[in-house]
Design an enzyme around this catalytic site. Structure first.
Site, PDB file in Angstrom:
ATOM      1  N   LYS A   1      18.719   2.603   7.995  1.00  0.00           N
ATOM      2  CA  LYS A   1      17.752   2.981   9.029  1.00  0.00           C
ATOM      3  C   LYS A   1      16.789   1.815   9.219  1.00  0.00           C
ATOM      4  CE  LYS A   1      14.062   4.556  10.168  1.00  0.00           C
ATOM      5  NZ  LYS A   1      13.143   3.797  11.054  1.00  0.00           N
TER       6      LYS A   1
ATOM      7  N   GLU B   1       9.696  -0.022  -2.536  1.00  0.00           N
ATOM      8  CA  GLU B   1       9.053  -1.349  -2.467  1.00  0.00           C
ATOM      9  C   GLU B   1       7.928  -1.208  -1.455  1.00  0.00           C
ATOM     10  OE1 GLU B   1       9.627  -3.819  -4.311  1.00  0.00           O
ATOM     11  OE2 GLU B   1      11.575  -3.352  -5.170  1.00  0.00           O
TER      12      GLU B   1
ATOM     13  N   CYS C   1       4.117  -8.191   2.330  1.00  0.00           N
ATOM     14  CA  CYS C   1       3.691  -7.328   1.226  1.00  0.00           C
ATOM     15  C   CYS C   1       3.109  -8.178   0.106  1.00  0.00           C
ATOM     16  CB  CYS C   1       4.882  -6.533   0.712  1.00  0.00           C
ATOM     17  SG  CYS C   1       6.290  -7.575   0.327  1.00  0.00           S
TER      18      CYS C   1
ATOM     19  N   GLU D   1      -4.697  -3.387   2.100  1.00  0.00           N
ATOM     20  CA  GLU D   1      -3.701  -4.292   2.693  1.00  0.00           C
ATOM     21  C   GLU D   1      -3.990  -4.410   4.190  1.00  0.00           C
ATOM     22  OE1 GLU D   1       0.407  -2.846   3.089  1.00  0.00           O
ATOM     23  OE2 GLU D   1       1.034  -4.733   2.187  1.00  0.00           O
TER      24      GLU D   1
HETATM   25  P1  NAD Z   1       6.360   1.811   7.405  1.00  0.00           P
HETATM   26  O1  NAD Z   1       6.191   2.488   6.095  1.00  0.00           O
HETATM   27  O2  NAD Z   1       5.574   2.286   8.558  1.00  0.00           O
HETATM   28  O3  NAD Z   1       7.889   1.934   7.874  1.00  0.00           O
HETATM   29  C1  NAD Z   1       8.968   1.445   7.078  1.00  0.00           C
HETATM   30  C2  NAD Z   1      10.233   2.182   7.479  1.00  0.00           C
HETATM   31  O4  NAD Z   1      10.128   3.553   7.081  1.00  0.00           O
HETATM   32  C3  NAD Z   1      10.494   2.211   8.980  1.00  0.00           C
HETATM   33  O5  NAD Z   1      11.889   2.108   9.174  1.00  0.00           O
HETATM   34  C4  NAD Z   1       9.958   3.588   9.402  1.00  0.00           C
HETATM   35  O6  NAD Z   1      10.568   4.082  10.560  1.00  0.00           O
HETATM   36  C5  NAD Z   1      10.323   4.434   8.182  1.00  0.00           C
HETATM   37  N1  NAD Z   1       9.443   5.586   7.912  1.00  0.00           N
HETATM   38  C6  NAD Z   1       8.119   5.718   8.179  1.00  0.00           C
HETATM   39  N2  NAD Z   1       7.660   6.891   7.703  1.00  0.00           N
HETATM   40  C7  NAD Z   1       8.716   7.505   7.082  1.00  0.00           C
HETATM   41  C8  NAD Z   1       8.882   8.744   6.367  1.00  0.00           C
HETATM   42  N3  NAD Z   1       7.870   9.589   6.195  1.00  0.00           N
HETATM   43  N4  NAD Z   1      10.088   9.034   5.859  1.00  0.00           N
HETATM   44  C9  NAD Z   1      11.127   8.178   5.995  1.00  0.00           C
HETATM   45  N5  NAD Z   1      11.047   7.005   6.673  1.00  0.00           N
HETATM   46  C10 NAD Z   1       9.853   6.671   7.201  1.00  0.00           C
HETATM   47  O7  NAD Z   1       6.156   0.252   7.142  1.00  0.00           O
HETATM   48  P2  NAD Z   1       6.159  -0.941   8.189  1.00  0.00           P
HETATM   49  O8  NAD Z   1       4.892  -0.890   8.976  1.00  0.00           O
HETATM   50  O9  NAD Z   1       7.467  -0.996   8.913  1.00  0.00           O
HETATM   51  O10 NAD Z   1       6.157  -2.220   7.204  1.00  0.00           O
HETATM   52  C11 NAD Z   1       4.996  -2.731   6.635  1.00  0.00           C
HETATM   53  C12 NAD Z   1       4.813  -2.222   5.218  1.00  0.00           C
HETATM   54  O11 NAD Z   1       5.946  -2.532   4.435  1.00  0.00           O
HETATM   55  C13 NAD Z   1       3.634  -2.881   4.519  1.00  0.00           C
HETATM   56  O12 NAD Z   1       2.876  -1.909   3.835  1.00  0.00           O
HETATM   57  C14 NAD Z   1       4.305  -3.815   3.524  1.00  0.00           C
HETATM   58  O13 NAD Z   1       3.515  -4.109   2.391  1.00  0.00           O
HETATM   59  C15 NAD Z   1       5.544  -3.081   3.186  1.00  0.00           C
HETATM   60  N6  NAD Z   1       6.573  -3.994   2.655  1.00  0.00           N
HETATM   61  C16 NAD Z   1       6.819  -4.010   1.304  1.00  0.00           C
HETATM   62  C17 NAD Z   1       7.757  -4.905   0.774  1.00  0.00           C
HETATM   63  C18 NAD Z   1       8.025  -4.967  -0.712  1.00  0.00           C
HETATM   64  O14 NAD Z   1       9.025  -5.559  -1.081  1.00  0.00           O
HETATM   65  N7  NAD Z   1       7.202  -4.411  -1.567  1.00  0.00           N
HETATM   66  C19 NAD Z   1       8.445  -5.769   1.630  1.00  0.00           C
HETATM   67  C20 NAD Z   1       8.182  -5.718   2.989  1.00  0.00           C
HETATM   68  C21 NAD Z   1       7.235  -4.824   3.496  1.00  0.00           C
END
Ligand code: NAD
Length: 500
Positions: A195, A269, A303, A398
């Site tokens: 996804k 993550e 992140c 963040e």
């Molecule tokens: P997000 O959590 O909004 O979305 C991530 C993914 O999850 C998307 O595909 C979204 O559609 C899906 N999603 C959102 N809510 C959901 C739910 N309740 N159930 C299932 N799926 C759901 O994050 P984002 O804005 O796309 O990315 C930024 C975030 O990702 C930042 O907080 C960043 O720190 C984190 N990140 C972490 C790492 C790591 O390795 N630790 C790496 C990259 C990004």
């Protein structure tokens, strides 16, 4: 109403685009289709123009994708690891062969400057190559004997794929975060439903289009594009044995809650608010270079951004001056221009969110530098705050944009205490003259990765993941493979040694 699509040509690596410019957003058992869910408009962050529309899926598509993955599970898990490795290697070669087009796509759809887009594609290749090598060696995949204290019994441990896995990824490193999940999942013998983020689905569409040509049996990898609703449907599906998620801590919390109902396996993550510690014997130029990379790579949308910069009080003034000068020298512009070092943020909405943080931050700390931008894209100049109080939202939350916070410290103990005083624990960087001294400090940091005098390099061989609210579990390395396996022990009583 659909927005008019821009005329910017898109590299020819996507699944077949319909006459109205719509890309299929569902792939089940190797067949692409237009989903019946929300149409996702992919916007070019360079100029704010709509690039393409993706016909996303819905919960029915998720159900069909999970069923296809379940149907393929038996065949794939029974494929010898060496044969699975051959497919992974073919994927690495296919990605490498399309490197130029994938780099173009990353620049266009994610706004990454060329050098950063190239690093992403290289990372995808090396991740598939690494897990191909594990498959070839059988390491972590073949059963191994277990030594027992009683010769009447023999035992072995084997590693079973955990089944159908749901892989949910964010927008900031779309192709990379997918590779970090998909390569070990396939190596372990799992089948998958992917996804992508609704903001950057093109990276995964292109990757899957390549993967489908690499000898993978139908149904082993399936994809459903969409928003959080599609992610929720995947996490709630009874046929999914494990969710591997990268994204925000808020979404990770919801996923963990949903997983609790079925004791579903999860790897999370999540976010970070990491520290760069500049010790009193650090080389200042090197420290500034680490600070620039740590705070402004990918426009700070990382992140692992080291946006809390702790500088020894003796160096603080000089460091701040040189850091501001280096931030001023960043070239903000079109990522396709080789001179650009700071590309746009991913969306207008995200830039507004980051700017709100900056506005609030002005009440908490002085702004040492604020870069200016113009144009229609989602660019934002770097912002540096000085002497930020550790209680400020700016220091604790963040922000996910080109915003850095500086603070002075007097002693090593103080630096460690402040660095560890965070809900998160993903990474840290130490700039030091004496690396042995830095290694002792590294040992006291509550984070998953510490770089000493090193830019943020991540190798497929080294694990990735965080302490505290930065997540659960580890990706990459043998840990990434283990995260898609269940452990089974078999114990056999030797003939002639039957228990009475
Ligand atoms: P997000 O959590 O909004 O979305 C991530 C993914 O999850 C998307 O595909 C979204 O559609 C899906 N999603 C959102 N809510 C959901 C739910 N309740 N159930 C299932 N799926 C759901 O994050 P984002 O804005 O796309 O990315 C930024 C975030 O990702 C930042 O907080 C960043 O720190 C984190 N990140 C972490 C790492 C790591 O390795 N630790 C790496 C990259 C990004």
């Amino acid at each position: 109403m659909n927005a008019a699509l821009s005329l910017t040509p898109i590299p020819d690596v996507l699944p077949p685009v319909a006459a109205d410019g719509t890309v299929p957003g569902v792939c089940i058992a190797g067949r692409w289709s237009a989903g019946a869910g929300r149409a996702l408009t992919v916007v070019n962050p360079i100029d704010g123009q709509a690039l393409v529309r993706v016909a996303g899926g819905d919960s029915d598509a998720v159900d069909a994708a999970v069923r296809a993955a379940a149907a393929a599970a038996e065949g794939w898990r029974n494929t010898a690891p060496q044969a699975r490795g051959a497919v992974l290697e073919a994927i690495a070669r296919a990605v490498h062969a399309q490197r130029a087009a994938l780099v173009e796509l990353q620049m266009l759809a994610s706004g990454k400057p060329r050098a950063e887009a190239e690093m992403d594609v290289n990372d995808v290749v090396s991740t598939f190559d690494y897990y191909a090598s594990l498959c070839r060696s059988g390491k972590g995949l073949d059963a191994v004997p277990v030594e027992l204290p009683d010769a009447a019994f023999v035992a072995e441990v084997s590693y079973q794929p955990c089944g159908v896995v749901g892989l949910i990824v964010p927008w900031n490193f779309p192709m990379v975060t997918t590779a970090w999940k998909l390569a070990p999942a396939l190596a372990a013998g799992c089948t998958a439903v992917l996804k992508p983020s609704d903001v950057t689905p093109l990276a995964e569409l292109a990757l899957l289009q390549l993967i489908l040509q690499c000898g993978l049996p139908a149904g082993v990898v399936n994809l459903v594009c969409g928003g959080a609703d599609v992610g929720v449907a995947l996490t709630q599906h009874a046929g999914v044995a494990k969710i591997s998620f990268t994204g925000s801590t808020a979404a990770g919390t919801s996923i963990m809650r949903a997983a609790a109902n079925r004791i579903q396996r999860v790897t999370l993550e999540l976010g970070g608010k990491s520290a760069l510690i500049v010790l009193d014997d650090a080389d200042l130029d090197e420290a500034v270079s680490l600070a620039i990379g740590g705070a402004f790579f990918n426009a700070g949308q990382m992140c692992s951004a080291t946006s809390r910069i702790l500088v020894h009080e003796r160096l603080y003034a000089e460091f701040a001056q040189r850091f501001v000068a280096a931030a001023k020298a960043l070239r903000i512009g079109d990522p396709r221009d080789p001179a650009t070092t700071l590309g746009p943020l991913i969306s207008r909405q995200h830039r507004e969110r980051v700017q709100r943080h900056v506005e609030l931050g002005r009440n908490a700390a002085p702004v040492l530098f604020e870069g200016e931008v113009s144009g229609d894209g989602f660019h934002m100049g770097p912002v540096i705050f000085g002497e930020v109080p550790t209680s400020a939202t700016l220091w604790r939350e963040e922000i996910f944009g080109p915003v850095a916070c500086l603070r002075a410290f007097a002693t090593e103990d103080e630096a460690i205490r402040i660095a560890n005083d965070s809900d998160y624990g993903l990474v840290a960087t130490i700039a030091a003259g004496d690396e042995a001294r830095a290694a002792l400090l590294a040992d006291r940091l509550q984070v998953g990765t510490v770089w000493i005098n090193t830019p943020q390099l991540i190798f497929p061989q080294t694990g990735w993941g965080g302490f505290k609210k930065s997540g659960i579990g580890r990706e990459l390395g043998p840990w990434g493979l283990k995260s898609f396996q269940e452990v089974r022990h078999t114990i056999t009583q030797q003939q002639g040694n039957q228990a009475p």
